[in-house]
Enzyme design. Structure first.
Site, PDB file in Angstrom:
ATOM      1  N   SER A 167      24.404 -77.659 -38.468  1.00 50.17           N
ATOM      2  CA  SER A 167      23.479 -78.767 -38.214  1.00 50.17           C
ATOM      3  C   SER A 167      23.787 -79.429 -36.869  1.00 50.17           C
ATOM      4  O   SER A 167      23.697 -78.769 -35.836  1.00 50.17           O
ATOM      5  CB  SER A 167      23.525 -79.758 -39.384  1.00 50.17           C
ATOM      6  OG  SER A 167      22.419 -80.628 -39.353  1.00 50.17           O
ATOM      7  N   ASP A 211      14.587 -74.488 -44.750  1.00 49.20           N
ATOM      8  CA  ASP A 211      15.119 -75.563 -43.917  1.00 49.20           C
ATOM      9  C   ASP A 211      14.067 -76.008 -42.895  1.00 49.20           C
ATOM     10  O   ASP A 211      13.456 -75.174 -42.216  1.00 49.20           O
ATOM     11  CB  ASP A 211      16.363 -75.048 -43.187  1.00 49.20           C
ATOM     12  CG  ASP A 211      17.064 -76.100 -42.350  1.00 49.20           C
ATOM     13  OD1 ASP A 211      16.683 -77.286 -42.408  1.00 49.20           O
ATOM     14  OD2 ASP A 211      18.004 -75.720 -41.630  1.00 49.20           O
TER      15      ASP A 211
END
Length: 325
Positions: free
Chosen positions: A174, A268
Site C-alpha cells: 500500500s 482492490d
C-alpha cells in the site's frame, strides 16, 4: 470604569475525519481511534515454533528511525541470506513496523521466504508531513548498506554475519509500495554506501492516485489522505510522489534496481493504478526484469491481514521465487 472583555473560547472541531483511522482537530491535535491496533508488541529473540528470531534496533535518534529485524532459522553460522528492507503500509498516517499485524505477517513470511527482513519504523504524517517518511526510509536503506563495511559504527551483527549484500531487496504494501517506488527512483540517481545496489523491488498493492480517476477507481479516491499527509505537495494529487506518470515526472527508466515485481488484487480499488504502473515501466525503456502478479479474488493487502491464508501463502511463494532465483 474599564470594561472587562470575556476571553473567547474556541470550540474544538474535527477538520479531517478519515474514520476509523484518523481524526485531525482545528487545534492541531490528532486522534487515531484504532491506536491499539498499532501499539508495539515485543519481538522474540527465538521463536520455538518457526525457528526465526526478531529484535528491535535504533537506526537514528535525530530523526527518530528504528526497525524490527527478522532473521530466518540459521543452520550454518556462515550462512548468508538475502536482505529485504521493508516499508509498511497505512496511508502514511497509521501503521507500525512494531505492531501485531506486521509482526504476525513476518512470522509467517520469513520462514517461507528465507530472507532477513529489516522492517522500517518511519515517522508518520500529519505530525511529520511528507516527504519525511521518504527520507527516513532512504536513511534506513543507507544504514543497512553501510554494513557492507565491517568497520562501521552503530553496527548490527545480524546484518554483518548473515546478510548477503549482493541480494538487497526493497518491498512494501500500500503506502509502503508507494515508498518502494520512490526509493527505487532515488537509487537511480543517488549512490548507496559501500557500492551496494538494490537487486530487486516489489510493490504490493501500491498506493498511487491522481486528479482524474482511471478504470473502476472511485472519483477522489485517496485524495483526502494525500492532502492530509502532504498538504504542500506541488501539484497536489498529481505530484510525482503519488502519481508516477504525472506530467514532468522523472522517467521510470531511471528506476535504480534490476528486478521489479508489481502485485495487485482483483477486488482492490488500487488495482488499476498498479496495472497502469506496470505497463508504464514496461514501456519506459527501463532495462530490468519486470513481472506482474495478480490474485483476482482478493482485496487490498489480504496477505498482511490474513498471512496464514492459502492465497497469502501463494504470494509468499511467489516472492520467494522473486528473491531467491
Amino acid at each position: 470604569m474599564a470594561s472587562v472583555t470575556s476571553p473567547t473560547t474556541t470550540t474544538k472541531e474535527i477538520v479531517v475525519d478519515i474514520s476509523p483511522y484518523i481524526r485531525v482537530f482545528n487545534d492541531g491535535t490528532v486522534e487515531r481511534p484504532l491506536q491499539s491496533a498499532i501499539e508495539p508488541v515485543p519481538p522474540l529473540l527465538h521463536d520455538p515454533q518457526s525457528g526465526i528470531s526478531s529484535k528491535d534496533v535504533v537506526i537514528s535518534c535525530n530523526p527518530t528511525i528504528s526497525a524490527r529485524l527478522y532473521l530466518p532459522k540459521i543452520t550454518n553460522q556462515t550462512e548468508k541470506v538475502p536482505i529485504l528492507v521493508y516499508f509498511h503500509g497505512g496511508a502514511f498516517f497509521t501503521g507500525s513496523a512494531l505492531c501485531q499485524l506486521f509482526h504476525n505477517h513476518f512470522n509467517n513470511f520469513v520462514p517461507q521466504v528465507n530472507v532477513m527482513v529489516v522492517s522500517v519504523e518511519y515517522r508518520l504524517a500529519p505530525e511529520n508531513p511528507l516527504p519525511a517518511c521518504y527520507d527516513d526510509c532512504w536513511d534506513a536503506l543507507k544504514w543497512v548498506s553501510s554494513h557492507h563495511d565491517n568497520n562501521i559504527t552503530n553496527k548490527e551483527p545480524w546484518l554483518i554475519e548473515h546478510g548477503d549484500f549482493k541480494k538487497v531487496f526493497i518491498g512494501g504494501d500500500s503506502a509502503g509500495g508507494n515508498i518502494v517506488h520512490n526509493i527505487a527512483m532515488r537509487a537511480g540517481t543517488e549512490a548507496l554506501p559501500c557500492g551496494v545496489k538494490i537487486l530487486g523491488a516489489f510493490l504490493s498493492h501500491p498506493f498511487f492516485c491522481g486528479s482524474q480517476p482511471i478504470g473502476s477507481e472511485p472519483l477522489g479516491h485517496g485524495h483526502m489522505a494525500w492532502n492530509l499527509v502532504y498538504p504542500n505537495a506541488p501539484g497536489g494529487v498529481d505530484n510525482p510522489f503519488i502519481k508516477p506518470l504525472a506530467e514532468g515526472a522523472p522517467s521510470l527508466s531511471k528506476l535504480g534496481c534490476s528486478r521489479i515485481l508489481v502485485c495487485v488484487a482483483g477486488k482492490d480499488q488500487l488495482r488499476d493504478r498498479g496495472i497502469l504502473y506496470y505497463e508504464a515501466v514496461k514501456k519506459s525503456g527501463w532495462q530490468g526484469e519486470l513481472e506482474l502478479f495478480e490474485e483476482k479474488e482478493e482485496d487490498h493487502v489480504y496477505h498482511v491481514i490474513q498471512p496464514q491464508s492459502e492465497n497469502a501463502n501463494k504470494l509468499f511463494k511467489r516472492l520467494a521465487l522473486f528473491m531467491l532465483q
